[in-house]
Enzyme design. Structure first.
Site, PDB file in Angstrom:
ATOM      1  N   PRO A 152       0.827  -1.230   0.000  1.00 37.26           N
ATOM      2  CA  PRO A 152       0.000   0.000   0.000  1.00 37.26           C
ATOM      3  C   PRO A 152       0.849   1.264   0.000  1.00 37.26           C
ATOM      4  O   PRO A 152       1.788   1.385   0.763  1.00 37.26           O
ATOM      5  CB  PRO A 152      -0.794  -0.105   1.307  1.00 37.26           C
ATOM      6  N   GLU A 153       0.525   2.170  -0.910  1.00 33.58           N
ATOM      7  CA  GLU A 153       1.178   3.477  -0.988  1.00 33.58           C
ATOM      8  C   GLU A 153       0.084   4.531  -0.789  1.00 33.58           C
ATOM      9  O   GLU A 153      -1.037   4.194  -0.442  1.00 33.58           O
ATOM     10  CB  GLU A 153       1.875   3.641  -2.347  1.00 33.58           C
TER      11      GLU A 153
END
Ligand SMILES: [Zn+2]
Length: 294
Positions: free
Chosen positions: A2-3
């Site tokens: 996840p970014e």
């Protein structure tokens, strides 16, 4: 992993589904996922009501208020590699690797934190600690101004790809969106931040924000584990242009996309659209056997 766009999607889900709701009970099934003392974590979260959700870079904070004290506490979510935050009916069977459950008042729904690889962490901070944490991160990649961005690049040596990932110059980018933004801006991942021309630096600033905005609009990218609060995957994967496209034609010029390792991470780029600047040839120890000089 996840970014910013994936974390932003979780934030929007929490804003819709968790705000104004009180957590009445907390169960920690795997204490290793809690940063700090798990007993203390349970004490500090249980009984409090979610009043605000904030994000800086990839770090998510839910402000928790209590009726008997004016001091909020801050529930910090770090999704790590495979962290998932969902809100589900309590009678939904628990999936393997669910580490924390937080029951909402009314007893019908709970927030669950699941993490297969266990690099994610939950913690509960006091206001000063929360503020110090957010201040320790560079400006958020979606909100950073052009002047801040250019200023942060000044004097930075090493590869621009590493600079984009280190969360100090800007925070929120990981491997996927850093590669996509460098492609969009036509900058080689090994270029040195302080040797990039002002015009290219401005182009990169715009590219970062454009790529992130598009990805947020499509609820992020799912390769395997990432899901939103309702359990749905992100839809940006079809829009990726170079990330994990090694050997496939560049969408602009059809030159095969290349992959090199920079500081232990894969970088994907088009050797024609992202020309290697002359100063890069002098850098040593960064080329891998698969990387031929062109
Ligand atoms: Zn190309």
């Amino acid at each position: 992993m996840p970014e910013l766009p994936e974390v932003e999607t979780v934030l929007r889900g929490l804003s819709k589904r968790a705000l104004g709701r009180q957590i009445v009970a907390v169960e920690v099934l795997h204490t290793g996922i809690i940063a700090g003392d798990a007993e203390d974590f349970i004490q500090r979260v249980a009984g409090r009501t979610a009043v605000e959700v904030r994000r800086k870079g990839k770090v998510l904070a839910m402000e928790m208020a209590a009726a008997n004290t004016p001091d909020s506490s801050y529930l910090i979510f770090r999704l790590g590699m495979t962290g998932q935050v969902t809100i589900q009916p309590v009678d939904t069977p628990l999936e393997l690797h669910t580490h924390v459950r937080m029951l909402f008042r009314g007893g019908k729904e709970e927030l669950r934190f699941r993490d297969v690889r266990r690099f994610g962490r939950l913690r509960c901070l006091r206001r000063e600690e929360f503020e110090a944490l957010f201040e320790s991160l560079g400006p958020d990649a979606q909100r950073v101004t052009e002047a801040e961005f250019l200023g942060a690049m000044r004097g930075r040596r090493g590869a621009i790809k590493s600079w984009l990932l280190n969360q100090q110059g800007v925070s929120g980018l990981g491997n996927i969106y850093a590669d996509e933004a460098l492609f969009e801006a036509g900058i080689h991942p090994l270029a040195q931040p302080d040797r990039v021309s002002p015009a290219s630096a401005r182009r990169l600033h715009r590219a970062v924000q454009k790529v992130l905005k598009r990805a947020v609009n499509l609820q992020g990218t799912t390769f395997r584990d990432y899901i939103d609060i309702e359990g749905r995957p992100g839809n940006y994967i079809q829009r990726l242009r170079v990330y994990q496209k090694t050997g496939q034609p560049c969408p602009r010029c059809e030159t095969p996309v290349r992959r090199i390792i920079i500081a232990g991470r894969s970088s994907h780029f088009c050797p024609r659209c992202q020309r290697r600047p002359r100063h890069v040839a002098k850098m040593r120890g960064l080329r891998t056997p698969g990387y031929k000089r062109s």
